[in-house]
Design an enzyme around this catalytic site. Structure first.
Site, PDB file in Angstrom:
ATOM      1  N   TYR A 125       0.891  -1.143   0.148  1.00  0.00           N
ATOM      2  CA  TYR A 125      -0.017  -0.131   0.065  1.00  0.00           C
ATOM      3  C   TYR A 125       0.843   1.189   0.177  1.00  0.00           C
ATOM      4  CZ  TYR A 125      -4.425  -2.642   0.364  1.00  0.00           C
ATOM      5  OH  TYR A 125      -5.621  -3.244  -0.250  1.00  0.00           O
ATOM      6  N   GLN A 167     -14.754   2.973  -7.453  1.00  0.00           N
ATOM      7  CA  GLN A 167     -14.111   1.946  -6.625  1.00  0.00           C
ATOM      8  C   GLN A 167     -12.733   2.178  -6.226  1.00  0.00           C
ATOM      9  OE1 GLN A 167     -15.714  -2.152  -8.540  1.00  0.00           O
ATOM     10  NE2 GLN A 167     -15.805  -0.677 -10.258  1.00  0.00           N
ATOM     11  N   VAL A 209      -9.271   3.986  -5.081  1.00  0.00           N
ATOM     12  CA  VAL A 209      -8.811   4.632  -3.844  1.00  0.00           C
ATOM     13  C   VAL A 209      -7.644   5.655  -3.850  1.00  0.00           C
ATOM     14  CG1 VAL A 209      -9.182   2.250  -2.416  1.00  0.00           C
ATOM     15  CG2 VAL A 209      -6.946   2.691  -3.499  1.00  0.00           C
ATOM     16  N   HIS A 217     -14.824   1.755  -2.029  1.00  0.00           N
ATOM     17  CA  HIS A 217     -13.811   1.130  -1.527  1.00  0.00           C
ATOM     18  C   HIS A 217     -12.795   1.693  -0.707  1.00  0.00           C
ATOM     19  CE1 HIS A 217     -14.694  -2.142  -5.077  1.00  0.00           C
ATOM     20  NE2 HIS A 217     -15.619  -1.790  -3.955  1.00  0.00           N
ATOM     21  N   CYS A 237      -9.765  -0.008  17.762  1.00  0.00           N
ATOM     22  CA  CYS A 237     -10.639   1.172  18.392  1.00  0.00           C
ATOM     23  C   CYS A 237     -11.107   2.041  17.173  1.00  0.00           C
ATOM     24  CB  CYS A 237      -9.520   1.825  19.400  1.00  0.00           C
ATOM     25  SG  CYS A 237      -8.311   2.933  18.570  1.00  0.00           S
ATOM     26  N   GLY A 271     -14.446   2.280 -16.981  1.00  0.00           N
ATOM     27  CA  GLY A 271     -12.992   1.871 -16.661  1.00  0.00           C
ATOM     28  C   GLY A 271     -13.221   0.836 -15.487  1.00  0.00           C
ATOM     29  N   ASN A 314     -15.050   1.606 -22.097  1.00  0.00           N
ATOM     30  CA  ASN A 314     -13.734   0.540 -21.663  1.00  0.00           C
ATOM     31  C   ASN A 314     -13.295  -0.074 -22.974  1.00  0.00           C
ATOM     32  OD1 ASN A 314     -12.461  -1.602 -20.815  1.00  0.00           O
ATOM     33  ND2 ASN A 314     -13.668  -1.928 -19.006  1.00  0.00           N
TER      34      ASN A 314
HETATM   35  C1  BV8 Z   1     -18.376  -7.596   0.194  1.00  0.00           C
HETATM   36  C2  BV8 Z   1      -9.934  -1.605  -2.339  1.00  0.00           C
HETATM   37  C3  BV8 Z   1     -19.718  -8.681   2.044  1.00  0.00           C
HETATM   38  C4  BV8 Z   1      -8.549  -2.195  -1.640  1.00  0.00           C
HETATM   39  C5  BV8 Z   1     -11.045  -3.427  -3.560  1.00  0.00           C
HETATM   40  C6  BV8 Z   1     -21.377 -11.062  -4.468  1.00  0.00           C
HETATM   41  C7  BV8 Z   1     -22.019 -10.359  -3.477  1.00  0.00           C
HETATM   42  C8  BV8 Z   1     -21.249  -9.761  -2.772  1.00  0.00           C
HETATM   43  C9  BV8 Z   1     -19.893  -9.964  -2.574  1.00  0.00           C
HETATM   44  C10 BV8 Z   1     -19.347 -10.734  -3.484  1.00  0.00           C
HETATM   45  C11 BV8 Z   1     -19.912 -11.688  -4.382  1.00  0.00           C
HETATM   46  N1  BV8 Z   1     -19.210 -12.221  -5.185  1.00  0.00           N
HETATM   47  C12 BV8 Z   1     -17.988 -12.201  -4.603  1.00  0.00           C
HETATM   48  C13 BV8 Z   1     -18.216 -11.560  -3.597  1.00  0.00           C
HETATM   49  C14 BV8 Z   1     -16.747 -11.090  -2.838  1.00  0.00           C
HETATM   50  C15 BV8 Z   1     -15.984  -9.888  -3.124  1.00  0.00           C
HETATM   51  C16 BV8 Z   1     -16.065 -10.131  -4.796  1.00  0.00           C
HETATM   52  O1  BV8 Z   1     -16.612  -9.131  -5.529  1.00  0.00           O
HETATM   53  N2  BV8 Z   1     -14.976 -10.658  -5.227  1.00  0.00           N
HETATM   54  C17 BV8 Z   1     -14.736 -10.676  -6.782  1.00  0.00           C
HETATM   55  C18 BV8 Z   1     -13.313 -10.719  -7.249  1.00  0.00           C
HETATM   56  C19 BV8 Z   1     -15.591 -11.884  -7.304  1.00  0.00           C
HETATM   57  N3  BV8 Z   1     -16.549  -8.739  -2.683  1.00  0.00           N
HETATM   58  C20 BV8 Z   1     -16.096  -8.196  -1.546  1.00  0.00           C
HETATM   59  O2  BV8 Z   1     -15.466  -8.884  -0.823  1.00  0.00           O
HETATM   60  C21 BV8 Z   1     -16.783  -6.829  -1.160  1.00  0.00           C
HETATM   61  N4  BV8 Z   1     -17.318  -7.057   0.069  1.00  0.00           N
HETATM   62  O3  BV8 Z   1     -19.052  -8.216  -0.544  1.00  0.00           O
HETATM   63  O4  BV8 Z   1     -18.499  -7.792   1.851  1.00  0.00           O
HETATM   64  C22 BV8 Z   1     -19.988  -8.340   3.592  1.00  0.00           C
HETATM   65  C23 BV8 Z   1     -21.327  -7.907   3.708  1.00  0.00           C
HETATM   66  C24 BV8 Z   1     -21.649  -7.558   4.885  1.00  0.00           C
HETATM   67  C25 BV8 Z   1     -20.652  -7.619   6.098  1.00  0.00           C
HETATM   68  C26 BV8 Z   1     -19.562  -8.201   5.789  1.00  0.00           C
HETATM   69  C27 BV8 Z   1     -19.098  -8.773   4.440  1.00  0.00           C
HETATM   70  C28 BV8 Z   1     -15.647  -5.884  -0.958  1.00  0.00           C
HETATM   71  C29 BV8 Z   1     -14.874  -5.444  -2.352  1.00  0.00           C
HETATM   72  C30 BV8 Z   1     -14.109  -4.385  -2.305  1.00  0.00           C
HETATM   73  C31 BV8 Z   1     -12.750  -4.977  -2.673  1.00  0.00           C
HETATM   74  N5  BV8 Z   1     -11.654  -3.902  -2.443  1.00  0.00           N
HETATM   75  N6  BV8 Z   1     -10.433  -2.377  -3.635  1.00  0.00           N
HETATM   76  C32 BV8 Z   1      -7.533  -1.956  -2.691  1.00  0.00           C
HETATM   77  O5  BV8 Z   1      -7.693  -1.199  -3.705  1.00  0.00           O
HETATM   78  O6  BV8 Z   1      -6.447  -2.498  -2.521  1.00  0.00           O
HETATM   79  S1  BV8 Z   1     -11.584  -4.093  -4.918  1.00  0.00           S
HETATM   80  C33 BV8 Z   1     -10.620  -3.487  -6.357  1.00  0.00           C
HETATM   81  O7  BV8 Z   1     -11.276  -3.974  -7.553  1.00  0.00           O
HETATM   82  C34 BV8 Z   1     -10.461  -1.990  -6.654  1.00  0.00           C
HETATM   83  O8  BV8 Z   1     -11.057  -1.190  -5.840  1.00  0.00           O
HETATM   84  C35 BV8 Z   1     -10.859  -1.983  -8.094  1.00  0.00           C
HETATM   85  O9  BV8 Z   1     -11.180  -0.503  -8.567  1.00  0.00           O
HETATM   86  C36 BV8 Z   1     -11.970  -2.985  -7.689  1.00  0.00           C
HETATM   87  C37 BV8 Z   1     -12.561  -3.211  -9.048  1.00  0.00           C
HETATM   88  O10 BV8 Z   1     -11.885  -3.813 -10.102  1.00  0.00           O
HETATM   89  P1  BV8 Z   1     -11.572  -2.742 -11.204  1.00  0.00           P
HETATM   90  O11 BV8 Z   1     -11.690  -0.984 -10.822  1.00  0.00           O
HETATM   91  O12 BV8 Z   1     -12.778  -3.039 -12.352  1.00  0.00           O
HETATM   92  O13 BV8 Z   1     -10.587  -2.796 -12.031  1.00  0.00           O
HETATM   93  P2  BV8 Z   1      -9.976  -3.992 -13.025  1.00  0.00           P
HETATM   94  O14 BV8 Z   1      -8.532  -4.086 -13.083  1.00  0.00           O
HETATM   95  O15 BV8 Z   1     -10.605  -5.308 -12.402  1.00  0.00           O
HETATM   96  O16 BV8 Z   1     -10.599  -3.553 -14.275  1.00  0.00           O
HETATM   97  C38 BV8 Z   1      -9.966  -2.388 -14.976  1.00  0.00           C
HETATM   98  C39 BV8 Z   1     -10.991  -2.209 -16.088  1.00  0.00           C
HETATM   99  O17 BV8 Z   1     -10.554  -0.969 -16.696  1.00  0.00           O
HETATM  100  C40 BV8 Z   1     -10.729  -3.394 -17.305  1.00  0.00           C
HETATM  101  O18 BV8 Z   1     -12.121  -3.689 -17.744  1.00  0.00           O
HETATM  102  C41 BV8 Z   1      -9.961  -2.520 -18.295  1.00  0.00           C
HETATM  103  O19 BV8 Z   1     -10.409  -2.857 -19.527  1.00  0.00           O
HETATM  104  C42 BV8 Z   1     -10.304  -1.203 -18.116  1.00  0.00           C
HETATM  105  N7  BV8 Z   1      -9.502  -0.091 -18.600  1.00  0.00           N
HETATM  106  C43 BV8 Z   1      -8.107  -0.214 -18.728  1.00  0.00           C
HETATM  107  N8  BV8 Z   1      -7.592   0.966 -19.216  1.00  0.00           N
HETATM  108  C44 BV8 Z   1      -8.618   1.794 -19.391  1.00  0.00           C
HETATM  109  C45 BV8 Z   1      -9.919   1.237 -18.957  1.00  0.00           C
HETATM  110  N9  BV8 Z   1     -10.962   1.544 -19.105  1.00  0.00           N
HETATM  111  C46 BV8 Z   1     -11.296   2.926 -19.497  1.00  0.00           C
HETATM  112  N10 BV8 Z   1     -10.081   3.841 -20.040  1.00  0.00           N
HETATM  113  C47 BV8 Z   1      -8.812   3.208 -20.071  1.00  0.00           C
HETATM  114  N11 BV8 Z   1      -7.681   3.707 -20.225  1.00  0.00           N
END
Ligand code: BV8
Length: 248
Positions: free
Chosen positions: A69, A103, A105, A121, A132, A189, A214
């Site tokens: 981080y 999404q 940070v 997020h 705490c 994105g 995207n």
């Molecule tokens: C939760 C912070 C429950 C940390 C991040 C169904 C329902 C609910 C939950 C789940 C579910 N199924 C699975 C889950 C669990 C999980 C989940 O979704 N897993 C996935 C992998 C299947 N979800 C969770 O755990 C969430 N919590 O549900 O809790 C709960 C409820 C009550 C009580 C207790 C618990 C929490 C999810 C948050 C995780 N934290 N970030 C950090 O940053 O280190 S997520 C992380 O992914 C980032 O925030 C990021 O932004 C986010 C999403 O990813 P993307 O932004 O889409 O990034 P990615 O690389 O994937 O894609 C980039 C895109 O950009 C691509 O499509 C690319 O083509 C495009 N691109 C590239 N260049 C460009 C572009 N687009 C435009 N212009 C460009 N130039």
């Protein structure tokens, strides 16, 4: 890259919109030099990012997670908002009401001048104690690895939402309400695979015009009204220019 221009329908919808919502992911920050979350491999050194961005990963090795981080924090501080961020900030001045739901940070939407931003997020600008809850601003140089233990017996952790953690209630409620009232929803994105953010578009009313920007298709592309296979930094300024040009 197809020379894509915003459709006349999108421009018409923007001109008539009372409320526009932009739902963004790490792709909008790619042109600011910040690697997308899953990027090409989704790995940092030999660790899968979803392993590091979790309470279990932090418990297993808090120094490793803070090192990751702190590196990302330096990248965020060195980065500048790009034309895509600025176009959304300018769009806020051109429509009656606009909300950015991100999404990311990295804090770039706020630095670009967007005023109503829900950071689903969390954000790297803060850390807090996992016992705490005491909050602290992230030092410019990152969190010191010898200051992770907190006086209360807990540990200072990054102010972000990890996998398996609930999203901040206020940000989620604000985001849902904004999408439910949207006339135009711009999904920019994001790979649309991380829930519950990836399901947020479903809260849009049937009357809402939903658009994806995207370079790659996503699991929700074929559910939306329009998709522009273009970078955010190219397409959002074109969309804004078309709107401004269309405004009598
Ligand atoms: C939760 C912070 C429950 C940390 C991040 C169904 C329902 C609910 C939950 C789940 C579910 N199924 C699975 C889950 C669990 C999980 C989940 O979704 N897993 C996935 C992998 C299947 N979800 C969770 O755990 C969430 N919590 O549900 O809790 C709960 C409820 C009550 C009580 C207790 C618990 C929490 C999810 C948050 C995780 N934290 N970030 C950090 O940053 O280190 S997520 C992380 O992914 C980032 O925030 C990021 O932004 C986010 C999403 O990813 P993307 O932004 O889409 O990034 P990615 O690389 O994937 O894609 C980039 C895109 O950009 C691509 O499509 C690319 O083509 C495009 N691109 C590239 N260049 C460009 C572009 N687009 C435009 N212009 C460009 N130039």
């Amino acid at each position: 890259m197809t020379e894509l221009q915003p459709s006349s329908e999108l421009v018409r919808r923007l001109r008539g919109a009372s409320h526009v919502v932009a739902l963004t992911g790490s792709g909008i920050s790619a042109e600011s030099g910040i690697p997308t979350f899953r990027g090409v491999t989704g790995y940092w050194r030999r660790h899968h990012v979803e392993e590091l961005a979790s309470p279990e990963g932090f418990t297993r090795d808090p120094h490793l997670v803070w090192t990751w981080y702190n590196e990302r924090w330096q990248a965020c501080r060195a980065a500048q908002p790009n034309a895509g961020h600025f176009a959304l900030a300018e769009l806020e001045q051109r429509v009656p009401s606009m909300t950015v739901v991100t999404q990311n940070v990295d804090g770039l939407h706020v630095r670009a001048g967007s005023h109503t931003v829900f950071e689903l997020h969390g954000a790297l600008r803060e850390a807090y104690c996992d016992r705490c809850g005491e909050r602290a601003a992230m030092p410019d140089e990152g969190w010191p690895l010898d200051a992770i233990d907190h006086a209360c017996g807990g540990r200072m952790r990054p102010g972000v939402v990890w996998f398996g953690e609930a999203l901040p209630m206020q940000a989620w409620a604000g985001a849902e309400a904004a999408v439910a009232a949207a006339d135009v929803l711009l999904i920019v994105g994001t790979s649309a695979v991380v829930y519950p953010a990836a399901g947020l578009w479903r809260a849009a009313p049937p009357s809402c015009f939903c658009v994806e920007i995207n370079p790659e298709p996503t699991p929700i592309s074929d559910r939306l009204n329009e998709c522009y296979a273009a970078p955010a930094g190219i397409m959002l300024p074109r969309m804004l220019a078309a709107l401004v040009g269309a405004t009598p």
